[in-house]
Design a protein around this motif. Sequence first.
Motif, PDB file in Angstrom:
ATOM      1  N   GLN A 263       0.834  -1.206   0.000  1.00  0.00           N
ATOM      2  CA  GLN A 263       0.000   0.000   0.000  1.00  0.00           C
ATOM      3  C   GLN A 263       0.868   1.254   0.000  1.00  0.00           C
TER       4      GLN A 263
ATOM      5  N   ASP B 158       2.122   1.866  -3.489  1.00  0.00           N
ATOM      6  CA  ASP B 158       1.068   2.393  -4.356  1.00  0.00           C
ATOM      7  C   ASP B 158       0.859   3.893  -4.194  1.00  0.00           C
ATOM      8  N   ARG B 159       1.257   4.449  -3.067  1.00  0.00           N
ATOM      9  CA  ARG B 159       1.064   5.877  -2.809  1.00  0.00           C
ATOM     10  C   ARG B 159       2.258   6.722  -3.237  1.00  0.00           C
TER      11      ARG B 159
END
Length: 163
Positions: free
Chosen positions: A70, A73-74
């Motif tokens: 995650q 992904d940022r």
Amino acid sequence: MDSAERLTRVQHLVAGLAGPYGNERLWTMVDVLDGVHVFDRVFAFLQECAVIDAMSRSGHSAQAPQDAPQLHDRLSELDEAAALSVLVEISSETLAYRVRGRYSKVKARQVFGRLADLLGHQTRWWSNTDLTGWDPVSRHTMDALVIGAGGGVVVAVLAVDED
């Protein structure tokens, strides 16, 4: 220069960066890239800084990433000039009120130019911000994370602020 010497020089270079400024706080991480994936190590750094919660303060789902994928992904990959620009800004002005940070802009350019030289030309850079918008990586109102990985060393600089 081997990675151990590079690690020591980078640690010395950024030793004075971390600390509080009003509502803002800066953290730095310098580590050897020794088979641990960059984003796993940086996610562990965010956990060590205690900026990630499983649930936001309002009881809604978490704003911050909950694992290394995650986090990845940022982040966007940046070229060196863009990464250094973010590093200079987050170390010379606070995120919320744009008051003076740890370094003057001149000093920040010197420090992070030297950092880029130490890490080398093959360094890969990532950030969650271009300073006009960002994908949150913490529970704080504003945050900026820059990661550089090169020359056997990974460096992460995190700034968080509240308005």
